[in-house]
Design a protein around this motif. Sequence first.
Motif, PDB file in Angstrom:
ATOM      1  N   ILE A 228       0.840  -1.205   0.000  1.00  0.00           N
ATOM      2  CA  ILE A 228       0.000   0.000   0.000  1.00  0.00           C
ATOM      3  C   ILE A 228       0.873   1.253   0.000  1.00  0.00           C
ATOM      4  N   LEU A 229       1.940   1.195   0.804  1.00  0.00           N
ATOM      5  CA  LEU A 229       2.866   2.334   0.833  1.00  0.00           C
ATOM      6  C   LEU A 229       3.493   2.531  -0.539  1.00  0.00           C
ATOM      7  N   LEU A 230       3.834   1.416  -1.169  1.00  0.00           N
ATOM      8  CA  LEU A 230       4.439   1.487  -2.504  1.00  0.00           C
ATOM      9  C   LEU A 230       3.493   2.171  -3.495  1.00  0.00           C
ATOM     10  N   THR A 231       2.195   1.807  -3.431  1.00  0.00           N
ATOM     11  CA  THR A 231       1.261   2.443  -4.366  1.00  0.00           C
ATOM     12  C   THR A 231       1.164   3.940  -4.102  1.00  0.00           C
ATOM     13  N   SER A 232       1.321   4.337  -2.832  1.00  0.00           N
ATOM     14  CA  SER A 232       1.298   5.762  -2.527  1.00  0.00           C
ATOM     15  C   SER A 232       2.429   6.472  -3.258  1.00  0.00           C
ATOM     16  N   PHE A 233       3.610   5.826  -3.246  1.00  0.00           N
ATOM     17  CA  PHE A 233       4.730   6.438  -3.964  1.00  0.00           C
ATOM     18  C   PHE A 233       4.479   6.464  -5.465  1.00  0.00           C
ATOM     19  N   LEU A 234       3.864   5.397  -5.962  1.00  0.00           N
ATOM     20  CA  LEU A 234       3.542   5.361  -7.396  1.00  0.00           C
ATOM     21  C   LEU A 234       2.618   6.519  -7.755  1.00  0.00           C
ATOM     22  N   LEU A 235       1.624   6.754  -6.890  1.00  0.00           N
ATOM     23  CA  LEU A 235       0.696   7.851  -7.141  1.00  0.00           C
ATOM     24  C   LEU A 235       1.431   9.183  -7.214  1.00  0.00           C
ATOM     25  N   LEU A 236       2.411   9.305  -6.338  1.00  0.00           N
ATOM     26  CA  LEU A 236       3.170  10.547  -6.257  1.00  0.00           C
ATOM     27  C   LEU A 236       3.884  10.842  -7.566  1.00  0.00           C
TER      28      LEU A 236
ATOM     29  N   ILE B  36      -4.976   8.606 -16.568  1.00  0.00           N
ATOM     30  CA  ILE B  36      -5.635   7.307 -16.509  1.00  0.00           C
ATOM     31  C   ILE B  36      -4.848   6.334 -15.634  1.00  0.00           C
ATOM     32  N   SER B  37      -3.523   6.334 -15.777  1.00  0.00           N
ATOM     33  CA  SER B  37      -2.717   5.436 -14.942  1.00  0.00           C
ATOM     34  C   SER B  37      -2.845   5.809 -13.480  1.00  0.00           C
ATOM     35  N   LEU B  38      -2.971   7.102 -13.231  1.00  0.00           N
ATOM     36  CA  LEU B  38      -3.129   7.575 -11.855  1.00  0.00           C
ATOM     37  C   LEU B  38      -4.376   6.960 -11.230  1.00  0.00           C
ATOM     38  N   ILE B  39      -5.464   7.010 -11.996  1.00  0.00           N
ATOM     39  CA  ILE B  39      -6.721   6.475 -11.466  1.00  0.00           C
ATOM     40  C   ILE B  39      -6.606   4.968 -11.254  1.00  0.00           C
ATOM     41  N   ASN B  40      -5.935   4.287 -12.196  1.00  0.00           N
ATOM     42  CA  ASN B  40      -5.767   2.837 -12.046  1.00  0.00           C
ATOM     43  C   ASN B  40      -4.934   2.500 -10.815  1.00  0.00           C
TER      44      ASN B  40
ATOM     45  N   MET C  16      13.052  15.311  -6.178  1.00  0.00           N
ATOM     46  CA  MET C  16      12.887  16.009  -4.901  1.00  0.00           C
ATOM     47  C   MET C  16      11.631  15.528  -4.185  1.00  0.00           C
ATOM     48  N   ILE C  17      10.567  15.321  -4.980  1.00  0.00           N
ATOM     49  CA  ILE C  17       9.313  14.869  -4.366  1.00  0.00           C
ATOM     50  C   ILE C  17       9.494  13.491  -3.742  1.00  0.00           C
ATOM     51  N   MET C  18      10.246  12.623  -4.463  1.00  0.00           N
ATOM     52  CA  MET C  18      10.479  11.278  -3.928  1.00  0.00           C
ATOM     53  C   MET C  18      11.255  11.351  -2.616  1.00  0.00           C
ATOM     54  N   ILE C  19      12.282  12.211  -2.602  1.00  0.00           N
ATOM     55  CA  ILE C  19      13.069  12.336  -1.374  1.00  0.00           C
ATOM     56  C   ILE C  19      12.181  12.866  -0.240  1.00  0.00           C
ATOM     57  N   ALA C  20      11.356  13.852  -0.575  1.00  0.00           N
ATOM     58  CA  ALA C  20      10.447  14.396   0.436  1.00  0.00           C
ATOM     59  C   ALA C  20       9.516  13.296   0.941  1.00  0.00           C
ATOM     60  N   GLY C  21       9.029  12.467   0.004  1.00  0.00           N
ATOM     61  CA  GLY C  21       8.163  11.355   0.395  1.00  0.00           C
ATOM     62  C   GLY C  21       8.871  10.415   1.351  1.00  0.00           C
TER      63      GLY C  21
ATOM     64  N   LEU D  83       1.646  11.232   2.554  1.00  0.00           N
ATOM     65  CA  LEU D  83       2.003  11.210   1.136  1.00  0.00           C
ATOM     66  C   LEU D  83       0.848  11.723   0.276  1.00  0.00           C
ATOM     67  N   GLY D  84      -0.375  11.400   0.702  1.00  0.00           N
ATOM     68  CA  GLY D  84      -1.538  11.930  -0.010  1.00  0.00           C
ATOM     69  C   GLY D  84      -1.553  13.450   0.038  1.00  0.00           C
TER      70      GLY D  84
END
Lengths: 488, 225
Positions: free
Chosen positions: B20-28, B34-38, B103-108, B143-144
């Motif tokens: 679940i945490l991984l998907t949060s990073f993917l969303l980021l 469309i991929s975002l919604i999926n 930068m966003i990934m590091i912040a995440g 992350l959200g």
Amino acid sequence: MIALYATLLIPFGAMLVFAVIGHWKHAGTLNLLVCFATFLTSLQLAIDVFTNGFMITPGQLFYIDAFNVYLILVNALVGLTTSIFSRPYMAYELKIGRVDGGRMRLYHSMFQGFLLTMLVALSTNNLGILWVAVEGATLATVLLVSLYRTPESIEAGWKYFILCGVGIAQALFGTVLVYFAAEKISPGEESTLLWSVLKDHSDQLEPTVLMLAFVFLLVGYGTKIGLVPLHNWLPDAHSEGPTPMSAILSGLLLNVALYAVVRYKMLIEPALNNHLPSYMMMGFGMLSFSVAGILLHHQRDIKRMFSYSSIEHMGLMTFAFGIGGPLATFGALLHMIVHSLTKSAIFITVGHAAHIAGTQKISEIRGLIRTQPAVGWTFLLGTVAIAGFPPFGVFTSEFLLFTATIESMPWLVMPLLIGLAVAFAGLFRHVQPMVFGEPPEGQLPVKANMLPIIFHLFLVLWLGISIPDILANWLDQATIMVVGKGLL
Amino acid sequence: MSYAQLSLMEQLILTLSAMILLTSFLLLAQSRIISLINTFASQGFLLFLGTCLIAQSSGRYHLYISAGMTLALKVFFVPWLLRRLVRRLDIRRDVENVGGPSMIMIAGGALVLFSYYVALPIRELSDLATRNTIAISLAVILLGMLMMITRRKAVAQVVGFMSMENGLFFAAVVSTYGMPMVVELGIAFDVLVAAVLFGIFFFQIRAGIGSLDVDHLNRLHEVDR
């Protein structure tokens, strides 16, 4: 008991009915009647609670005590007077084509929906339902903020939705943490999220978890109170929506959010062995009070200016609840009433003033007293009252707050006094030309019902000169609820 | 106590929460709408699985109802609604340039560390599996929030908002086996109404400013200029 159910069911029924017939030409009158009925039942409820003490409904879903019942009554009263104002106001908006039939349906339905969610939030015993209702209040009003569909109002609505949504999510996390702490006492029982149950066991709750929970709760509900720096949505939402909405947003919703924070403080502070909740509330309150006073000076929109004044007063109340002690709490409770009454009266006059001038820009509203003395004078009196002049009630409550501050933390009186002076200067430099200035050519009076304004200002004046014994006793009972010790 | 000593169920739950945490990073990081919604829908599905597992292992069968509501709302209804809106607003091919992805990934990553730090006093109360899951649910919430801050498209902000809701729901499930039923129903109702309102807002924003880029919502200022 019946009075409580009626108080909740009447707006609920009305919400559904208005969704269908809200555009009917007598819908405004019906709205008024519904609000009147709600007011009567809540009055009955208040009398019940006053004579018989607190009450819990079977199933323990609702819990009414001295603290929330007086807010319920204020809610119903301001709802009633606002609906009196809303009837001609919205009819005028319909006439000039700013809204259409569909939006009138939405407006009336959500007007009642909003009152309903606030009444549920105030009366519920379940801290989870409290959250659901406060979020529900956001959802009910978000489309009303963007009712006029101008780019500004849509921006205000979106900001309101997103910022309050994010803020209130923090409050839900805080609620989950409180439930987590409570579950350790009696695992697996659903009753552990009930306020009445938690209050009895507050000393057994795990302090570290509660401390963390309070931080999230204060940030979450604080967003709805409009505490600086979480206040960004508030001036936009209050200024862009229809004026009756501004009146109840400023007068009532902020109170409900503050009520939620105070409830949690009552629960959490005794369980901790430090005063972190108090200090946090004092800090946030003081910051909001000072910053809003300064920002008042730089406003060009009349409704925005008064929403900053709301932030300022909410900051003051949060600060007062943070100081704690019977005197400060009594003052804060009184301030909640007088601020609600005065601020909604001001927004109503502002609505009339904006109709007279045809704009909300401060620089274009001029000479209200010459054009329509009734509106001009009540506007001036309302501003005098909200700035804290005697003999109005705001003076009394602020005086109590200052006395309490001198007793406990004398050095904080200086910034408070300075803040008050700054806010006063900010209000009057804008209001003075609007009221006394030279009216533009051809400015005509509008049809205005002055009854709600005069009634509110009269009540505030009365509270400033002498608080009736019955109300004083009542507030004292509430003070005992909050801090354990009465003033009288 | 090491992870190997945990029961199979708990290990499964931990794995799911990591996913679940991984998907949060993917969303980021995801830039195509469309991929975002999926991705969001798959996060909802993982949440559904996690809830079912916890319901099974703890024997609290009312959690199955919550799981069912998650499945209906977060996996089917909200993604369906978003896809439909994207189609009707004709922004299917929109790609959003996420500014400064590294930068966003590091912040995440920093936010995840922060949540573990915040959850420190709590996790000492509870057993090993809950320790991690509470920290992870807080991380999903934060992350959200980060996603809502960094994104400029209204649709992406809504996905961020809903993913915060996912984090909150996960927190409630793992720490207390769900909230009382009446509260769960209330929350689900709020989410449902919020989703519908967001849809209405898309059209209003589009009609008002001609685009779904919230950067264009810049007419109101704290201090008038």
